[in-house]
Write a protein that holds these residues in place. Sequence first.
Motif, PDB file in Angstrom:
ATOM      1  N   TYR A 233       0.827  -1.215   0.000  1.00 18.45           N
ATOM      2  CA  TYR A 233       0.000   0.000   0.000  1.00 18.45           C
ATOM      3  C   TYR A 233       0.861   1.265   0.000  1.00 18.45           C
ATOM      4  O   TYR A 233       0.371   2.341  -0.329  1.00 18.45           O
ATOM      5  CB  TYR A 233      -0.928  -0.001   1.214  1.00 18.45           C
ATOM      6  N   SER A 234       2.140   1.140   0.348  1.00 19.08           N
ATOM      7  CA  SER A 234       3.010   2.321   0.366  1.00 19.08           C
ATOM      8  C   SER A 234       3.175   2.937  -1.011  1.00 19.08           C
ATOM      9  O   SER A 234       3.617   4.084  -1.131  1.00 19.08           O
ATOM     10  CB  SER A 234       4.387   1.944   0.921  1.00 19.08           C
ATOM     11  N   SER A 235       2.824   2.191  -2.066  1.00 23.88           N
ATOM     12  CA  SER A 235       2.917   2.731  -3.422  1.00 23.88           C
ATOM     13  C   SER A 235       1.712   3.582  -3.798  1.00 23.88           C
ATOM     14  O   SER A 235       1.730   4.236  -4.849  1.00 23.88           O
ATOM     15  CB  SER A 235       3.067   1.589  -4.437  1.00 23.88           C
ATOM     16  N   VAL A 236       0.679   3.600  -2.950  1.00 22.82           N
ATOM     17  CA  VAL A 236      -0.534   4.355  -3.270  1.00 22.82           C
ATOM     18  C   VAL A 236      -0.359   5.858  -3.054  1.00 22.82           C
ATOM     19  O   VAL A 236      -0.716   6.652  -3.935  1.00 22.82           O
ATOM     20  CB  VAL A 236      -1.733   3.823  -2.458  1.00 22.82           C
ATOM     21  N   PRO A 237       0.175   6.329  -1.913  1.00 23.16           N
ATOM     22  CA  PRO A 237       0.347   7.779  -1.736  1.00 23.16           C
ATOM     23  C   PRO A 237       1.281   8.357  -2.799  1.00 23.16           C
ATOM     24  O   PRO A 237       2.319   7.779  -3.116  1.00 23.16           O
ATOM     25  CB  PRO A 237       0.980   7.900  -0.337  1.00 23.16           C
ATOM     26  N   ARG A 238       0.927   9.518  -3.323  1.00 18.00           N
ATOM     27  CA  ARG A 238       1.729  10.143  -4.365  1.00 18.00           C
ATOM     28  C   ARG A 238       2.889  10.955  -3.808  1.00 18.00           C
ATOM     29  O   ARG A 238       3.820  11.291  -4.535  1.00 18.00           O
ATOM     30  CB  ARG A 238       0.838  11.031  -5.246  1.00 18.00           C
ATOM     31  N   SER A 239       2.819  11.307  -2.533  1.00 20.39           N
ATOM     32  CA  SER A 239       3.887  12.088  -1.919  1.00 20.39           C
ATOM     33  C   SER A 239       3.893  11.843  -0.428  1.00 20.39           C
ATOM     34  O   SER A 239       2.944  11.272   0.130  1.00 20.39           O
ATOM     35  CB  SER A 239       3.711  13.586  -2.202  1.00 20.39           C
ATOM     36  N   SER A 240       4.954  12.295   0.232  1.00 19.17           N
ATOM     37  CA  SER A 240       5.038  12.147   1.682  1.00 19.17           C
ATOM     38  C   SER A 240       3.974  12.983   2.375  1.00 19.17           C
ATOM     39  O   SER A 240       3.487  12.609   3.447  1.00 19.17           O
ATOM     40  CB  SER A 240       6.430  12.555   2.162  1.00 19.17           C
ATOM     41  N   ARG A 241       3.598  14.094   1.772  1.00 20.93           N
ATOM     42  CA  ARG A 241       2.598  14.965   2.404  1.00 20.93           C
ATOM     43  C   ARG A 241       1.213  14.335   2.408  1.00 20.93           C
ATOM     44  O   ARG A 241       0.397  14.614   3.299  1.00 20.93           O
ATOM     45  CB  ARG A 241       2.556  16.311   1.684  1.00 20.93           C
ATOM     46  N   SER A 242       0.923  13.493   1.430  1.00 18.41           N
ATOM     47  CA  SER A 242      -0.404  12.876   1.366  1.00 18.41           C
ATOM     48  C   SER A 242      -0.447  11.498   2.009  1.00 18.41           C
ATOM     49  O   SER A 242      -1.512  10.903   2.103  1.00 18.41           O
ATOM     50  CB  SER A 242      -0.849  12.755  -0.093  1.00 18.41           C
ATOM     51  N   ALA A 243       0.696  10.981   2.466  1.00 17.43           N
ATOM     52  CA  ALA A 243       0.759   9.603   2.940  1.00 17.43           C
ATOM     53  C   ALA A 243      -0.195   9.354   4.098  1.00 17.43           C
ATOM     54  O   ALA A 243      -0.986   8.395   4.082  1.00 17.43           O
ATOM     55  CB  ALA A 243       2.192   9.249   3.337  1.00 17.43           C
ATOM     56  N   ALA A 244      -0.116  10.183   5.131  1.00 10.27           N
ATOM     57  CA  ALA A 244      -0.972   9.968   6.302  1.00 10.27           C
ATOM     58  C   ALA A 244      -2.447  10.087   5.935  1.00 10.27           C
ATOM     59  O   ALA A 244      -3.286   9.325   6.433  1.00 10.27           O
ATOM     60  CB  ALA A 244      -0.613  10.966   7.402  1.00 10.27           C
ATOM     61  N   ALA A 245      -2.776  11.036   5.067  1.00 12.46           N
ATOM     62  CA  ALA A 245      -4.167  11.243   4.674  1.00 12.46           C
ATOM     63  C   ALA A 245      -4.711  10.085   3.856  1.00 12.46           C
ATOM     64  O   ALA A 245      -5.918   9.814   3.872  1.00 12.46           O
ATOM     65  CB  ALA A 245      -4.293  12.547   3.876  1.00 12.46           C
ATOM     66  N   VAL A 246      -3.832   9.379   3.129  1.00  7.83           N
ATOM     67  CA  VAL A 246      -4.260   8.258   2.292  1.00  7.83           C
ATOM     68  C   VAL A 246      -4.335   6.961   3.097  1.00  7.83           C
ATOM     69  O   VAL A 246      -5.190   6.114   2.842  1.00  7.83           O
ATOM     70  CB  VAL A 246      -3.288   8.090   1.105  1.00  7.83           C
ATOM     71  N   VAL A 247      -3.466   6.822   4.107  1.00  9.02           N
ATOM     72  CA  VAL A 247      -3.368   5.564   4.845  1.00  9.02           C
ATOM     73  C   VAL A 247      -4.262   5.530   6.080  1.00  9.02           C
ATOM     74  O   VAL A 247      -4.992   4.552   6.305  1.00  9.02           O
ATOM     75  CB  VAL A 247      -1.897   5.302   5.256  1.00  9.02           C
ATOM     76  N   SER A 248      -4.218   6.578   6.892  1.00  6.50           N
ATOM     77  CA  SER A 248      -4.911   6.556   8.193  1.00  6.50           C
ATOM     78  C   SER A 248      -6.415   6.311   8.087  1.00  6.50           C
ATOM     79  O   SER A 248      -6.964   5.548   8.886  1.00  6.50           O
ATOM     80  CB  SER A 248      -4.642   7.857   8.956  1.00  6.50           C
ATOM     81  N   PRO A 249      -7.141   6.939   7.132  1.00  3.15           N
ATOM     82  CA  PRO A 249      -8.580   6.663   7.053  1.00  3.15           C
ATOM     83  C   PRO A 249      -8.901   5.200   6.805  1.00  3.15           C
ATOM     84  O   PRO A 249      -9.928   4.702   7.274  1.00  3.15           O
ATOM     85  CB  PRO A 249      -9.033   7.546   5.875  1.00  3.15           C
ATOM     86  N   VAL A 250      -8.044   4.500   6.059  1.00  5.78           N
ATOM     87  CA  VAL A 250      -8.275   3.073   5.806  1.00  5.78           C
ATOM     88  C   VAL A 250      -8.259   2.299   7.122  1.00  5.78           C
ATOM     89  O   VAL A 250      -9.126   1.464   7.388  1.00  5.78           O
ATOM     90  CB  VAL A 250      -7.206   2.519   4.839  1.00  5.78           C
ATOM     91  N   VAL A 251      -7.269   2.601   7.961  1.00  5.84           N
ATOM     92  CA  VAL A 251      -7.161   1.915   9.249  1.00  5.84           C
ATOM     93  C   VAL A 251      -8.346   2.253  10.145  1.00  5.84           C
ATOM     94  O   VAL A 251      -8.904   1.383  10.821  1.00  5.84           O
ATOM     95  CB  VAL A 251      -5.831   2.283   9.938  1.00  5.84           C
ATOM     96  N   ILE A 252      -8.746   3.514  10.152  1.00  6.90           N
ATOM     97  CA  ILE A 252      -9.871   3.936  10.999  1.00  6.90           C
ATOM     98  C   ILE A 252     -11.158   3.223  10.586  1.00  6.90           C
ATOM     99  O   ILE A 252     -11.910   2.713  11.431  1.00  6.90           O
ATOM    100  CB  ILE A 252     -10.040   5.462  10.930  1.00  6.90           C
ATOM    101  N   VAL A 253     -11.433   3.179   9.288  1.00 10.44           N
ATOM    102  CA  VAL A 253     -12.640   2.502   8.803  1.00 10.44           C
ATOM    103  C   VAL A 253     -12.609   1.018   9.171  1.00 10.44           C
ATOM    104  O   VAL A 253     -13.609   0.449   9.634  1.00 10.44           O
ATOM    105  CB  VAL A 253     -12.784   2.678   7.281  1.00 10.44           C
ATOM    106  N   LEU A 254     -11.460   0.387   8.986  1.00 12.89           N
ATOM    107  CA  LEU A 254     -11.344  -1.033   9.328  1.00 12.89           C
ATOM    108  C   LEU A 254     -11.560  -1.261  10.825  1.00 12.89           C
ATOM    109  O   LEU A 254     -12.139  -2.284  11.225  1.00 12.89           O
ATOM    110  CB  LEU A 254      -9.977  -1.572   8.906  1.00 12.89           C
ATOM    111  N   GLN A 255     -11.108  -0.344  11.659  1.00 14.13           N
ATOM    112  CA  GLN A 255     -11.346  -0.485  13.096  1.00 14.13           C
ATOM    113  C   GLN A 255     -12.832  -0.452  13.415  1.00 14.13           C
ATOM    114  O   GLN A 255     -13.305  -1.192  14.272  1.00 14.13           O
ATOM    115  CB  GLN A 255     -10.610   0.623  13.850  1.00 14.13           C
ATOM    116  N   PHE A 256     -13.577   0.393  12.726  1.00 13.48           N
ATOM    117  CA  PHE A 256     -15.012   0.480  12.983  1.00 13.48           C
ATOM    118  C   PHE A 256     -15.758  -0.768  12.528  1.00 13.48           C
ATOM    119  O   PHE A 256     -16.683  -1.221  13.211  1.00 13.48           O
ATOM    120  CB  PHE A 256     -15.596   1.712  12.276  1.00 13.48           C
ATOM    121  N   VAL A 257     -15.382  -1.334  11.368  1.00 12.81           N
ATOM    122  CA  VAL A 257     -16.141  -2.465  10.834  1.00 12.81           C
ATOM    123  C   VAL A 257     -15.589  -3.808  11.301  1.00 12.81           C
ATOM    124  O   VAL A 257     -16.154  -4.853  10.954  1.00 12.81           O
ATOM    125  CB  VAL A 257     -16.177  -2.434   9.283  1.00 12.81           C
ATOM    126  N   SER A 258     -14.522  -3.802  12.085  1.00  9.09           N
ATOM    127  CA  SER A 258     -13.899  -5.049  12.523  1.00  9.09           C
ATOM    128  C   SER A 258     -14.169  -5.383  13.983  1.00  9.09           C
ATOM    129  O   SER A 258     -13.594  -6.321  14.524  1.00  9.09           O
ATOM    130  CB  SER A 258     -12.384  -4.988  12.286  1.00  9.09           C
TER     131      SER A 258
END
Length: 273
Positions: free
Chosen positions: A170-195
């Motif tokens: 998944y590290s290949s998905v963010p286009r830059s270091s500035r967008s990395a947290a914004a692209v990765v963190s929501p995925v983890v948060i959503v998974l925490q809610f549905v898991s």
Amino acid sequence: MSATVASTGAPTGALRLGAARAGIEVRMFFRQRDSMVFTFLFPVILLFIFGSAFSGDIAPGVSFTQYFAAGMIASGIALSSFQSLAIGIAVERDEGTLKRLRGTPMPAFAYFVGKIGLVLVTSLVQFAVLLVIGSLFFGLGLPSTADLWLRFAWLFLLGIAAGTTLGIAYSSVPRSSRSAAAVVSPVVIVLQFVSGIFFVYSALPSWMQHLGALFPLKWIAQGMRSVFLPDSFASQEVGGWQLPQAALVLAAWTVVGLLLCARTFRWMRRDAG
């Protein structure tokens, strides 16, 4: 010197370089105080917030705080593996660190071994912190038999394997270091809610249960509850503990992660020449 290298063998030499790289990764991580504090304290903060906000038993002899503490141990694995690697590697790629490492004699295998070592160390520290907090303040009991500790061990290792391979991919998905947290963190948060991390899994709508069951975190969390909660709670779980299914799903996601890594991992930014 050439005779020594030949007698050592390429696989052994690569493993030694990987172990050395793991030591470097761990030292770098603990020197980055902001990242270290977030990785270790964020789950603890959530544990205190939810543990203080919700009270009462969700089943005979099992309080919500115990349920939540077991879930946060599973969530800690996801934070230390998937989220940490997906963001960290994206930053290293954007800053040119990966390109420089690729230009050294260090084999690529050693780099990934170093990341695995980092995840193992940080996950173990994360687990120790959550276990101490959960047992001292929220009544989380320690596994009482060798079988339960063995169950924890394979769940922990399979969870780490799935989270690590998927995080690298998944590290290949963010286009830059500035967008990395914004692209990765929501995925983890959503998974925490549905898991079943923030809420009791069996109380979620059926479509959320089906969605959560597609991903590793639900199975890690359910497995951890089977380790730290009494066997009587199995009747409250959807389908029971389902440990064979958990092993199969986590192993399958590990294989998927490896295949994605092989196809998508890049040492340089997309716009690099």
